[in-house]
Structure formats: structure tokens, C-alpha cells
Write an enzyme that holds these catalytic residues in place. Structure first.
Site, PDB file in Angstrom:
ATOM      1  N   PRO A   2       0.832  -1.206   0.000  1.00 33.90           N
ATOM      2  CA  PRO A   2       0.000   0.000   0.000  1.00 33.90           C
ATOM      3  C   PRO A   2       0.862   1.249   0.000  1.00 33.90           C
ATOM      4  O   PRO A   2       1.877   1.324   0.694  1.00 33.90           O
ATOM      5  CB  PRO A   2      -0.817  -0.128   1.291  1.00 33.90           C
ATOM      6  CG  PRO A   2      -0.051  -1.076   2.144  1.00 33.90           C
ATOM      7  CD  PRO A   2       0.628  -2.021   1.210  1.00 33.90           C
ATOM      8  N   GLU A   3       0.456   2.222  -0.800  1.00 32.38           N
ATOM      9  CA  GLU A   3       1.173   3.485  -0.859  1.00 32.38           C
ATOM     10  C   GLU A   3       0.433   4.518  -0.012  1.00 32.38           C
ATOM     11  O   GLU A   3      -0.533   4.197   0.683  1.00 32.38           O
ATOM     12  CB  GLU A   3       1.334   3.920  -2.312  1.00 32.38           C
ATOM     13  CG  GLU A   3       2.155   2.931  -3.135  1.00 32.38           C
ATOM     14  CD  GLU A   3       2.486   3.433  -4.531  1.00 32.38           C
ATOM     15  OE1 GLU A   3       2.363   4.644  -4.782  1.00 32.38           O
ATOM     16  OE2 GLU A   3       2.870   2.606  -5.382  1.00 32.38           O
ATOM     17  N   LYS A  58       4.163   6.298   4.896  1.00 27.25           N
ATOM     18  CA  LYS A  58       3.330   5.098   4.783  1.00 27.25           C
ATOM     19  C   LYS A  58       3.110   4.422   6.137  1.00 27.25           C
ATOM     20  O   LYS A  58       2.740   3.250   6.201  1.00 27.25           O
ATOM     21  CB  LYS A  58       3.973   4.113   3.807  1.00 27.25           C
ATOM     22  CG  LYS A  58       4.198   4.690   2.410  1.00 27.25           C
ATOM     23  CD  LYS A  58       4.949   3.714   1.524  1.00 27.25           C
ATOM     24  CE  LYS A  58       5.336   4.366   0.204  1.00 27.25           C
ATOM     25  NZ  LYS A  58       6.123   3.445  -0.664  1.00 27.25           N
ATOM     26  N   HIS A 106      -4.363 -15.867  10.474  1.00 26.77           N
ATOM     27  CA  HIS A 106      -3.484 -14.735  10.180  1.00 26.77           C
ATOM     28  C   HIS A 106      -3.804 -13.517  11.047  1.00 26.77           C
ATOM     29  O   HIS A 106      -3.280 -12.435  10.806  1.00 26.77           O
ATOM     30  CB  HIS A 106      -3.578 -14.358   8.705  1.00 26.77           C
ATOM     31  CG  HIS A 106      -3.176 -15.464   7.780  1.00 26.77           C
ATOM     32  ND1 HIS A 106      -1.923 -16.036   7.804  1.00 26.77           N
ATOM     33  CD2 HIS A 106      -3.873 -16.121   6.807  1.00 26.77           C
ATOM     34  CE1 HIS A 106      -1.851 -16.982   6.880  1.00 26.77           C
ATOM     35  NE2 HIS A 106      -3.023 -17.055   6.269  1.00 26.77           N
ATOM     36  N   ARG A 125       1.181 -12.268   4.786  1.00 24.66           N
ATOM     37  CA  ARG A 125       2.622 -12.405   4.513  1.00 24.66           C
ATOM     38  C   ARG A 125       3.490 -12.022   5.708  1.00 24.66           C
ATOM     39  O   ARG A 125       4.668 -12.328   5.739  1.00 24.66           O
ATOM     40  CB  ARG A 125       3.001 -11.543   3.309  1.00 24.66           C
ATOM     41  CG  ARG A 125       2.252 -11.939   2.039  1.00 24.66           C
ATOM     42  CD  ARG A 125       2.749 -11.156   0.842  1.00 24.66           C
ATOM     43  NE  ARG A 125       1.971 -11.439  -0.359  1.00 24.66           N
ATOM     44  CZ  ARG A 125       2.204 -10.885  -1.541  1.00 24.66           C
ATOM     45  NH1 ARG A 125       3.189 -10.015  -1.686  1.00 24.66           N
ATOM     46  NH2 ARG A 125       1.461 -11.188  -2.585  1.00 24.66           N
ATOM     47  N   ARG A 168      21.457  16.918  -8.624  1.00 22.45           N
ATOM     48  CA  ARG A 168      21.359  15.456  -8.637  1.00 22.45           C
ATOM     49  C   ARG A 168      21.265  14.937 -10.070  1.00 22.45           C
ATOM     50  O   ARG A 168      20.427  15.384 -10.847  1.00 22.45           O
ATOM     51  CB  ARG A 168      20.142  14.985  -7.832  1.00 22.45           C
ATOM     52  CG  ARG A 168      20.260  15.272  -6.346  1.00 22.45           C
ATOM     53  CD  ARG A 168      19.045  14.767  -5.578  1.00 22.45           C
ATOM     54  NE  ARG A 168      19.171  15.039  -4.159  1.00 22.45           N
ATOM     55  CZ  ARG A 168      19.745  14.218  -3.280  1.00 22.45           C
ATOM     56  NH1 ARG A 168      20.224  13.039  -3.691  1.00 22.45           N
ATOM     57  NH2 ARG A 168      19.834  14.551  -2.009  1.00 22.45           N
ATOM     58  N   ARG A 285      12.084  -2.027 -10.750  1.00 20.29           N
ATOM     59  CA  ARG A 285      10.649  -1.742 -10.731  1.00 20.29           C
ATOM     60  C   ARG A 285      10.183  -1.326 -12.117  1.00 20.29           C
ATOM     61  O   ARG A 285      10.898  -0.643 -12.848  1.00 20.29           O
ATOM     62  CB  ARG A 285      10.334  -0.611  -9.743  1.00 20.29           C
ATOM     63  CG  ARG A 285      10.662  -0.924  -8.306  1.00 20.29           C
ATOM     64  CD  ARG A 285      10.252   0.213  -7.418  1.00 20.29           C
ATOM     65  NE  ARG A 285      10.557  -0.014  -6.026  1.00 20.29           N
ATOM     66  CZ  ARG A 285      10.233   0.803  -5.041  1.00 20.29           C
ATOM     67  NH1 ARG A 285       9.578   1.925  -5.315  1.00 20.29           N
ATOM     68  NH2 ARG A 285      10.549   0.534  -3.797  1.00 20.29           N
TER      69      ARG A 285
END
Length: 297
Positions: A2-3, A58, A106, A125, A168, A285
């Protein structure tokens, strides 16, 4: 994983059940999640009132009457299930769709509250974690020390982008994902923001500041679209992907508004654009962008 919009959705769903209530009992099904739970975890929580529930990047942070702060991270598949005294059930953060995440085996942490509600942390998980730190030491604790600015709110501006990215040479997408610069951005929303800003993900981050360090127009535009994308995603309840559904069992809807993410080979949705969405891999990614709207540097 989740973001930021998904975590904010969880926060808003949990807030009515937690804030103002005390933990009457805390049941631990195991001594660890991703990491070992703090010593005397249940004892330090029992009897404490939740004074506020906030989000940092997050992470969820519950301020307790003891002066402690309960830090919670959902990991890959963490979710909370709430049962109210009248039998109503709520799952703020039911973004996980793979398998059967609601199985009791769980359920790792169960919080019973003085208002009669029960909040259960379920994690298939077990990549999530919880920690307790003194509230006064929150910003210097190992989770938050060195963390960048929040992308929602007044901290993010064209000036901030120019200051953070000046000099950068790292690719723009990598710079946006660097939690030491801007905290809470993830792969989905960075791809979407770069498309709206018409910036190529491989462009050097430093190009958003001029020779004097002032923000370019692109820097101001990027700061604005990041806020726009995140605000829209929060309003839509986040995004439901293979792993992730939304508050009270319904699904987040922002995935239906994706312009480039996971749309490889499809036509760009920008008005007047005839380009197609391409996918490249950056730092392991997938990156999605329009070959026309976001020209190569």
C-alpha cells in the site's frame, strides 16, 4: 505494498474506532510480525487512551495517553478488521485480494477497546510491523529519522523540489522514490504524476532547478500534480491491484483512473496524444510512461 493514499484510507477508517477509546486488552497471537514486537508490548498498551491517529509517509501513528506512540506499518498484506458493539464490521485497509487474507490464523494482534469495539490486525505475509516509541522522540526514532518532507500539504512546492533535487544526476523517478527527500511516494503514483507533468522518468532530477537553484516551471508543475494525484487517490479510496480492496469491503477505485500505470502498449489517454504507453525497468521496478507526452531527455 500500500502506498500513501491506501494508508491514509486506512487511517480515516480506523480513526472513529480508536480515537478517544482505551485499550482494555491486547492479545498477541505471536511474539513477532516482520520484527519482534517490543518488550511488554501488551502491558504498555493496556489502559492507555488513543488521543490521535495520524499518518507519516506510509506509517500509521497512534498517540497514547502514556506519552508513547504506537507505530504501525502494513507491509505487503497487512489489514485491520473492526467489529463494533452493534455487530457492524469494517475493514479499513482491505486492499489485499490474493488468497483469503481474512482467515483467523493470520490474526496476529487483537485490540479490545473501552467503547466495545474490537480491532484485529491480520497479515498473511507478515511483512508489517508495530513498534512503541516515546512520542517526544518520534521524529528521531529509527523509522522516521532522516525522512523527507510530506507530499501532501504545504511542504511540497516547486521551491522544495528545486532545493531537494538541485545538482542530482539520478533519474527523476528514483529521486521521487527516495524517502529521504519526499516521504511516502510509491511506484504507482510517481508514474502517474510524471505523466501528468509530462516529464520523462529517466530525466536527471537536477534539471528541475536552474543554475541559480531556482525552480523551473517543470518543478512547480510536478509539485502540483503530485498533490493532485495523491488527493484524487485518497478521495477514491486508493487503488485496488492484485494484492490490494477498501474500507468496509468495497474496493478502492483509483486504478480505474490510471493514465499510464500497468497500461503497457495501450494508447495514451492525454487529449490529442497519439502515443502509446511504454514500460521500462528502473532499479528493479516497472516504470510506465507515454513515449510522446514524456519525451526522452
Amino acid at each position: 505494498m500500500p502506498e500513501l493514499p491506501e494508508v491514509e484510507t486506512v487511517r480515516r477508517g480506523l480513526e472513529p474506532a480508536l480515537v478517544g477509546a482505551r485499550f482494555t486488552t491486547v492479545h498477541l497471537a505471536r511474539p513477532d510480525l516482520r520484527f519482534p514486537l517490543p518488550a511488554r508490548f501488551a502491558a504498555r498498551l493496556t489502559g492507555q487512551r488513543v488521543e490521535a491517529l495520524s499518518r507519516r509517509a506510509k506509517y500509521l501513528v497512534a498517540d497514547l495517553s502514556s506519552g508513547d506512540a504506537l507505530i504501525m506499518h502494513l507491509g505487503m498484506s497487512g489489514r485491520f478488521d473492526v467489529v463494533f458493539p452493534d455487530g457492524r464490521q469494517l475493514s479499513p485497509g482491505e486492499f489485499y485480494l490474493e488468497g483469503a487474507p481474512g482467515q483467523a490464523k493470520h490474526d496476529h494482534v487483537v485490540f479490545a477497546l473501552s467503547n466495545g469495539a474490537r480491532v484485529t490486525y491480520n497479515d498473511v505475509r507478515r511483512f508489517g510491523f508495530m513498534d512503541l516509541v516515546r512520542r517526544a522522540e518520534l521524529e528521531t526514532c529509527r523509522h522516521f529519522a532522516g525522512m523527507g518532507i510530506e507530499p501532501l500539504g504545504s511542504d511540497l512546492s516547486g521551491e522544495a523540489v528545486a532545493r531537494l533535487f538541485r545538482g542530482r544526476r539520478t533519474p527523476l523517478k528514483a529521486a521521487l522514490l527516495d524517502q529521504r527527500l519526499i516521504a511516502g511516494l510509491g511506484n504507482i503514483y510517481v508514474c502517474e504524476a510524471l505523466h501528468r507533468a509530462r516529464l520523462h522518468p529517466e530525466a536527471a532530477a537536477g534539471t528541475l532547478a536552474d543554475a541559480a537553484g531556482r525552480p523551473t516551471r517543470a518543478a512547480a508543475r510536478l509539485a502540483q500534480v503530485i498533490r493532485d494525484v495523491l488527493t484524487e487517490a485518497v478521495a477514491a479510496g486508493g487503488s485496488t491491484l492484485r494484492d490490494y480492496a477498501h474500507t468496509d469491503g468495497t474496493q478502492g477505485a483509483f486504478q480505474h483512473r490510471f493514465r499510464v500505470y500497468d497500461r503497457e502498449g495501450l494508447a495514451c489517454t492525454a487529449r490529442g496524444c497519439r502515443g502509446r504507453v511504454r514500460r521500462i525497468v528502473q532499479a528493479g521496478r516497472s516504470t510506465f510512461y507515454c513515449e510522446t507526452c514524456q519525451p526522452a531527455p
